[in-house]
Enzyme design. Structure first.
Site, PDB file in Angstrom:
ATOM      1  N   SER A 200      59.122 -47.964  46.716  1.00 18.04           N
ATOM      2  CA  SER A 200      59.318 -49.112  46.171  1.00 18.04           C
ATOM      3  C   SER A 200      58.005 -49.936  45.615  1.00 18.04           C
ATOM      4  CB  SER A 200      60.098 -50.292  46.831  1.00 18.04           C
ATOM      5  OG  SER A 200      61.290 -49.671  47.100  1.00 18.04           O
ATOM      6  N   ARG A 201      56.986 -48.897  45.245  1.00 19.27           N
ATOM      7  CA  ARG A 201      55.704 -49.232  44.843  1.00 19.27           C
ATOM      8  C   ARG A 201      54.955 -50.433  45.854  1.00 19.27           C
ATOM      9  NH1 ARG A 201      56.293 -45.283  42.317  1.00 19.27           N
ATOM     10  NH2 ARG A 201      56.189 -45.189  40.212  1.00 19.27           N
TER      11      ARG A 201
END
Ligand SMILES: Cc1cc2nc3c(=O)[nH]c(=O)nc-3n(C[C@H](O)[C@H](O)[C@H](O)COP(=O)(O)O)c2cc1C
Length: 223
Positions: A200-201
């Site tokens: 999710s970055r």
């Protein structure tokens, strides 16, 4: 199934999105200095078959203030810094001799990792350049004599003629000397970032910064 059209291949290339995950980089796992951490990751990149794991994209500043980048190969790393070899009269060579400020990234995409180095690059000792040049294959030595790197040339034929000329010049030489304009630079880092892609970055970014007394501090950056 038919091949995707070039348009959809392009579309896919622009939209591709991998959710990095599995691995992480914790403060507790980090080596005590950036050179030890870098060599551990470089060895891992080689073991895990990153293509040209020692390739780095090197950014310099031209005399007019414009940034300029290109790929070079790391040829040595120790507590003094990161060494690469090139032509001192090339675009990058001239840039660095006028302004040693430099940044480089090792883009290990298949490992979801990058290492970014910030610092200054200075020519290595002549002895180091001599030793490295002497260990190069003859063809590469002749090429160094034949190419005024980054200068324009009229044609491929003209370049090949320069190679024949250099080859003839050294035909009877027991060994080919190093051209004076060819040699190494060593990047002395003041900051080195280790980047590990996460899900999710929410990536891990740990940065070593050299203090006035030579000690390294570590801080975590937001992704
Ligand atoms: C994988 C790869 C490795 C390279 N390694 C070097 C190198 O170690 N030294 C070098 O001078 N050029 C190397 N080059 C060529 C440079 O990217 C660049 O074209 C050349 O040095 C001239 O750059 P400049 O005009 O910005 O000075 C490499 C290119 C690639 C794609």
């Amino acid at each position: 199934m038919t091949d995707p059209s070039p348009d959809s291949a392009l579309e896919n290339a622009l939209r591709t999105h991998t959710d990095y995950g599995v691995e992480k980089l914790d403060e507790a796992d980090l080596a005590g200095d950036p050179f030890a951490q870098f060599t551990a990751w470089l060895a891992e990149a080689a073991e895990r078959e990153v293509y040209e794991p020692n390739a780095m994209v090197l950014g310099t500043i031209d005399p007019d203030g414009a940034p300029s980048i290109r790929t070079v190969l790391l040829r040595g790393v120790d507590d003094r810094g990161f060494a690469f070899y090139t032509d001192y009269t090339s675009r990058k060579g001239r840039a660095l001799l006028a302004n040693p400020a430099v940044s480089a990234v090792f883009p290990w995409y298949t490992l979801h990792r990058q290492v970014i180095v910030f610092g200054e690059a200075h020519p290595v000792e002549a002895d180091d350049s001599d030793a490295y040049f002497a260990a190069r294959p003859r063809g590469a030595q002749v090429a160094a004599w034949s190419s005024d790197q980054s200068q324009a040339i009229a044609s491929r034929d003209a370049l090949e003629q320069k190679v024949r000329d250099a080859d003839a010049r050294f035909a009877d030489a027991p060994e080919i000397p190093r051209p004076e304009r060819w040699g190494g630079f060593r990047i002395v880092p003041r900051r080195v970032e280790f980047w590990q892609g996460r899900t999710s970055r929410l990536h891990d970014r740990l940065v070593f910064t050299r203090q006035g007394d030579g000690a390294w501090t570590v801080e975590r950056l937001q992704p």
